[in-house]
Design a protein around this motif. Structure first.
Motif, PDB file in Angstrom:
ATOM      1  N   PHE A 116       0.830  -1.206   0.000  1.00 18.81           N
ATOM      2  CA  PHE A 116       0.000   0.000   0.000  1.00 18.81           C
ATOM      3  C   PHE A 116       0.866   1.258   0.000  1.00 18.81           C
ATOM      4  CE2 PHE A 116      -2.060   3.373   2.474  1.00 18.81           C
ATOM      5  CZ  PHE A 116      -3.203   3.580   1.712  1.00 18.81           C
ATOM      6  N   ALA A 117       1.949   1.241   0.806  1.00 20.38           N
ATOM      7  CA  ALA A 117       2.838   2.408   0.907  1.00 20.38           C
ATOM      8  C   ALA A 117       3.526   2.693  -0.420  1.00 20.38           C
ATOM      9  CB  ALA A 117       3.869   2.177   2.004  1.00 20.38           C
ATOM     10  N   LYS A 119       2.374   1.972  -3.467  1.00 21.89           N
ATOM     11  CA  LYS A 119       1.433   2.393  -4.495  1.00 21.89           C
ATOM     12  C   LYS A 119       0.708   3.692  -4.163  1.00 21.89           C
ATOM     13  CE  LYS A 119       0.537  -2.424  -5.769  1.00 21.89           C
ATOM     14  NZ  LYS A 119      -0.495  -3.494  -5.821  1.00 21.89           N
ATOM     15  N   SER A 120       0.732   4.100  -2.905  1.00 22.38           N
ATOM     16  CA  SER A 120      -0.034   5.282  -2.498  1.00 22.38           C
ATOM     17  C   SER A 120       0.798   6.560  -2.625  1.00 22.38           C
ATOM     18  CB  SER A 120      -0.503   5.121  -1.042  1.00 22.38           C
ATOM     19  OG  SER A 120      -1.340   3.988  -0.927  1.00 22.38           O
ATOM     20  N   PRO A 121       0.130   7.693  -2.924  1.00 19.24           N
ATOM     21  CA  PRO A 121       0.830   8.991  -3.035  1.00 19.24           C
ATOM     22  C   PRO A 121       1.119   9.588  -1.658  1.00 19.24           C
ATOM     23  CG  PRO A 121      -1.509   9.267  -3.441  1.00 19.24           C
ATOM     24  CD  PRO A 121      -1.301   7.794  -3.266  1.00 19.24           C
ATOM     25  N   ILE A 122       2.029   8.931  -0.923  1.00 13.97           N
ATOM     26  CA  ILE A 122       2.392   9.411   0.404  1.00 13.97           C
ATOM     27  C   ILE A 122       3.672  10.235   0.279  1.00 13.97           C
ATOM     28  CG2 ILE A 122       2.973   8.735   2.762  1.00 13.97           C
ATOM     29  CD1 ILE A 122       1.558   6.096   2.271  1.00 13.97           C
ATOM     30  N   HIS A 127       6.223   8.470   4.169  1.00 15.68           N
ATOM     31  CA  HIS A 127       6.562   7.146   3.633  1.00 15.68           C
ATOM     32  C   HIS A 127       7.732   6.541   4.380  1.00 15.68           C
ATOM     33  CE1 HIS A 127       8.438   4.299   0.816  1.00 15.68           C
ATOM     34  NE2 HIS A 127       7.172   4.045   0.437  1.00 15.68           N
TER      35      HIS A 127
END
Length: 296
Positions: A116-117, A119-122, A127
């Motif tokens: 998830f980390a 692929k996600s825009p963090i 991050h």
């Protein structure tokens, strides 16, 4: 009353009854008299040595199951079942269960968070902190699992024995209990030798020390003709409740015939010892096994 399947198990091997120790004249002589009393002809071929025990267990399981269908339908007869399958001994499997990985789901969840980390825009800072936390979780789980295994190694595991035949029923007072309540365990020994007798006693002692709750009825079942061997299990050590013989009336007849018309002290003593085992109910007929267990 003898076991109804007894004639299917008896036969001669190299001219001797398959109940006999080829190195013991007493064993051979008593075995022949026993077979005569049962009605086993000298040309009856014995089962192979390595199969008679298994056939005995199968036939006895079927006989007991059929008997209990009418006299005690709440009872279940099962051959070759381990102690930890039953309610009083279910705790014995705890160490085995604890050896299974306890962190599989945690590791799967951590990996899902990593995916998830990625692929996600963090933002980079968040991050980095998330990955650091996930690494810490991995490290803590690894340490916990290592400590758990170390403690299990120190604790050790109790070897779980199997009984030749088990007789059980639903656990009293706990209708939803998954494990059956063991009421009787049987150790089957077609014949007895010193080491085989010790094996039965060790089983009984282990069952008594490991149980949580009432001790099941534990007995040995045999076709052994020699009183001296029967005495090894029937002399009242407490490890074995009693010893059941597959055809006690025929054995009693064989011993009386062997000892009749003699003044030999060894034979008279053997007969007296045999009668004492019967009188003290340390040695019982197979029919008593069926009737007694039906009441449990």
């Amino acid at each position: 009353m003898p076991a109804p399947f007894i004639t299917s198990l008896c036969g001669y091997r190299d001219g001797n009854p398959n109940t006999s120790d080829a190195g013991s004249k007493l064993s051979i002589d008593l075995g022949k008299l026993l077979f005569e009393a049962i009605g086993i002809k000298s040309d009856t071929v014995a089962l192979p040595d390595n199969t008679v025990g298994g056939v005995m267990a199968d036939m006895m399981s079927i006989d007991l199951s059929q008997h209990f269908q009418s006299s005690a339908p709440h009872l279940t007869v099962t051959p070759e079942k381990s102690l930890d399958s039953f309610e009083q001994y279910s705790h014995l499997s705890a160490a085995t269960e604890l050896r299974k990985s306890m962190a599989t789901e945690v590791a799967r969840t951590v990996n899902d968070l990593r995916s998830f980390a990625v692929k996600s825009p963090i933002v980079d800072d968040a991050h980095t902190r998330l990955i650091a936390h996930l690494d810490k979780i991995d490290h803590e789980v690894l340490q916990a699992e290592t400590k758990r295994l170390e403690l299990l190694d120190l604790l050790g595991e109790e070897s779980v024995l199997k009984l030749d035949i088990t007789i059980s029923r639903a656990t009293p007072g706990v209708a939803s209990a998954a494990a059956q309540h063991l009421i009787a365990g049987l150790s089957l020994k077609w014949t007895l030798r010193t080491d085989r007798a010790q094996d039965c006693r060790s089983q009984g002692s282990k069952m008594a020390s490991l149980r949580r709750g009432r001790m099941p009825h534990f007995a040995a079942v045999t076709m052994e003709p020699r009183p001296s061997m029967l005495n090894l299990l029937g002399r009242g050590s407490g490890d074995v409740d009693c010893l059941y013989h597959l055809d006690l009336p025929a054995l009693s007849q064989a011993i009386d015939e062997y000892c009749s018309g003699t003044r030999r002290k060894d034979r008279l003593k053997m007969r007296d010892n045999f009668r004492r085992l019967c009188d003290q109910r340390r040695l019982r007929d197979y029919d008593e096994l069926r009737s007694y267990v039906s009441t449990l």
